[in-house]
Write an enzyme that holds these catalytic residues in place. Structure first.
Site, PDB file in Angstrom:
ATOM      1  N   HIS A  94      38.505 -21.734  -8.205  1.00 22.33           N
ATOM      2  CA  HIS A  94      37.430 -22.732  -8.218  1.00 22.33           C
ATOM      3  C   HIS A  94      36.647 -22.685  -9.524  1.00 22.33           C
ATOM      4  O   HIS A  94      35.462 -22.338  -9.559  1.00 22.33           O
ATOM      5  CB  HIS A  94      36.486 -22.487  -7.051  1.00 22.33           C
ATOM      6  CG  HIS A  94      37.003 -22.997  -5.744  1.00 22.33           C
ATOM      7  ND1 HIS A  94      37.058 -24.340  -5.435  1.00 22.33           N
ATOM      8  CD2 HIS A  94      37.514 -22.337  -4.674  1.00 22.33           C
ATOM      9  CE1 HIS A  94      37.559 -24.489  -4.218  1.00 22.33           C
ATOM     10  NE2 HIS A  94      37.857 -23.296  -3.738  1.00 22.33           N
ATOM     11  N   CYS A  99      42.471 -25.303  -5.544  1.00 20.30           N
ATOM     12  CA  CYS A  99      42.487 -24.343  -4.443  1.00 20.30           C
ATOM     13  C   CYS A  99      43.417 -24.796  -3.305  1.00 20.30           C
ATOM     14  O   CYS A  99      44.624 -24.868  -3.513  1.00 20.30           O
ATOM     15  CB  CYS A  99      41.066 -24.071  -3.959  1.00 20.30           C
ATOM     16  SG  CYS A  99      41.004 -22.641  -2.869  1.00 20.30           S
ATOM     17  N   GLU A 153      35.351 -25.000 -10.952  1.00 19.96           N
ATOM     18  CA  GLU A 153      34.230 -25.948 -10.914  1.00 19.96           C
ATOM     19  C   GLU A 153      32.974 -25.355 -10.263  1.00 19.96           C
ATOM     20  O   GLU A 153      31.906 -25.961 -10.322  1.00 19.96           O
ATOM     21  CB  GLU A 153      34.647 -27.227 -10.178  1.00 19.96           C
ATOM     22  CG  GLU A 153      34.625 -27.179  -8.658  1.00 19.96           C
ATOM     23  CD  GLU A 153      35.780 -26.402  -8.038  1.00 19.96           C
ATOM     24  OE1 GLU A 153      36.580 -25.811  -8.792  1.00 19.96           O
ATOM     25  OE2 GLU A 153      35.854 -26.357  -6.787  1.00 19.96           O
ATOM     26  N   SER A 198      38.197 -18.255  -3.980  1.00 27.22           N
ATOM     27  CA  SER A 198      37.617 -18.178  -2.637  1.00 27.22           C
ATOM     28  C   SER A 198      38.619 -18.754  -1.648  1.00 27.22           C
ATOM     29  O   SER A 198      38.645 -19.970  -1.417  1.00 27.22           O
ATOM     30  CB  SER A 198      36.305 -18.979  -2.577  1.00 27.22           C
ATOM     31  OG  SER A 198      35.857 -19.061  -1.251  1.00 27.22           O
TER      32      SER A 198
HETATM   33  N1  LIG Z   1      37.069 -21.170   0.379  1.00 27.02           N
HETATM   34  C1  LIG Z   1      35.952 -22.094   0.387  1.00 27.02           C
HETATM   35  C2  LIG Z   1      36.413 -23.509   0.645  1.00 27.02           C
HETATM   36  C3  LIG Z   1      37.287 -24.077  -0.445  1.00 27.02           C
HETATM   37  O1  LIG Z   1      38.220 -23.184  -0.925  1.00 27.02           O
HETATM   38  C4  LIG Z   1      34.947 -21.665   1.443  1.00 27.02           C
HETATM   39  O2  LIG Z   1      34.962 -20.498   1.854  1.00 27.02           O
HETATM   40  O3  LIG Z   1      34.190 -22.538   1.840  1.00 27.02           O
END
Ligand SMILES: N[C@@H](CCO)C(=O)O
Ligand SMILES: CC(=O)SCCNC(=O)CCNC(=O)[C@H](O)C(C)(C)COP(=O)(O)OP(=O)(O)OC[C@H]1O[C@@H](n2cnc3c(N)ncnc32)[C@H](O)[C@@H]1OP(=O)(O)O
Length: 302
Positions: free
Chosen positions: A235, A142, A237, A192
């Site tokens: 992600h 990411c 994982e 994300s």
């Molecule tokens: N996007 C993630 C963090 C790592 O990508 C979050 O909203 O916590």
């Protein structure tokens, strides 16, 4: 692959409950094979959650793996206890004279910040440069993937109009590449993030190969031509519940956030989400450890 972890790491008990093969230091030292030495730079705020997610994956192949956790010396994390960091983490100063077979650089919720405004950016650049000579293969996740594309290959991130959050369909560009061996032609993966990178810039870069992409999520798996750097912009994982936990967290913070796409059954956040990416996650980590770490790393570093 049995993982050899510190005797009292909290994730150890959870892994045993999941029947993940965890090996004590004593047993590990009695086997006459050389374990793989994997370094994990854990930039995620909820470090214990990320530890469990990654150890579960490193423990699922036949090789013995020594895991060393790294945190940043130039940024003090707020969401993990000092005791946990003191007990289970080290910093770059103490590993920079060693060689590792693999390095994982995790994501971090800082994509709104310019790379140069990230407090540990200089330290991370030093680690990424060090990895070119001291690590056989580096897996970037990411924000870690965006940082590698920027630092190593000059490809910057760009803001999205809203957070890309959800589970999206992906396709392979070349099913013969070892990293995605066994993948379905179409597979799902969670994303994300608030930023993305340009598919065109990746395709035009002679040092990179785009291996998987998504109509909704863009570039997903990028491999450097020397096969040393692997960038995963999502992600894989994540647990089934992780996107939902981030959604709830952001709602509680009053952030204007939409529900993760293709995630809650019938888009009902009261329903338990299913993990529809787990098999490809295990395939990716097994393929990485086998073809890009174990088969490539020297038995003895000169
Ligand atoms: N996007 C993630 C963090 C790592 O990508 C979050 O909203 O916590
Ligand atoms: C539309 C919006 O405003 S989205 C706001 C939330 N944004 C996201 O979650 C994604 C992008 N993240 C960010 O913009 C920034 O991290 C922030 C500073 C806005 C988030 O800050 P907050 O939500 O208040 O959380 P917090 O300050 O605890 O930071 C969360 C994590 O981000 C990281 N972080 C935050 N600021 C920095 C920084 N300057 N340098 C390095 N890491 C940082 C840390 O890992 C931190 O957790 P940790 O201290 O436990 O390691």
């Amino acid at each position: 692959m049995p993982i050899n972890i510190p005797e009292h790491l909290p994730a150890g008990e959870l892994l045993k409950e999941e029947k993940i093969f965890v090996m004590s230091e004593g047993r590990a030292t009695s086997q006459d094979i050389r374990p793989l030495n994997i370094l994990i730079l854990n930039l995620m705020p909820e470090k214990e959650k990320t530890e469990l997610q990654l150890l579960r994956l490193l423990g699922n192949t036949p090789l013995q793996v020594n895991v060393t956790f790294l945190n940043t010396a130039t940024y003090e994390s707020k969401n993990v206890s000092k005791n946990h960091l003191d007990s289970f983490y080290t910093t770059f100063e103490y590993v920079k004279n060693r060689r590792f077979d693999g390095l994982i650089i995790t994501g971090a919720p800082i994509e709104h910040l310019a790379f140069e405004d990230v407090q540990y950016w200089d330290e991370l650049k030093e680690i990424m440069d060090w990895s070119k000579s001291n690590v056989t293969s580096v897996l970037h996740i990411c924000w870690g993937a965006q940082a590698a594309l920027y630092h190593h290959f000059g490809i910057d991130k760009h803001d999205l109009s809203k957070k890309l959050s959800g589970v999206f369909r992906h396709t392979l560009t070349d099913p013969t590449v070892k990293l995605t061996r066994g993948f379905n032609d179409i597979f799902e993966a969670p994303h994300s993030r608030y930023t993305s990178v340009s598919i065109e810039e990746i395709e035009q870069n002679a040092d990179l190969q785009l291996l998987a992409l998504s109509e909704d999520a863009g570039a997903f798996i990028v491999l450097s031509k020397d096969e040393k750097h692997i960038m995963i912009t999502g992600h894989l994982e994540y647990d089934a519940c992780t996107l939902g936990e981030e959604y709830e967290r952001d709602l509680q913070k009053g952030i204007d956030i939409e529900m993760p796409e293709n995630y809650f059954p019938n888009n009902d956040p009261t329903k338990r989400p299913l993990n529809t990416w787990r098999s490809h996650t295990h395939l990716l980590f097994s393929n990485w450890l086998n073809y890009y770490v174990y088969q490539e790393t020297p038995y003895e570093w000169e």
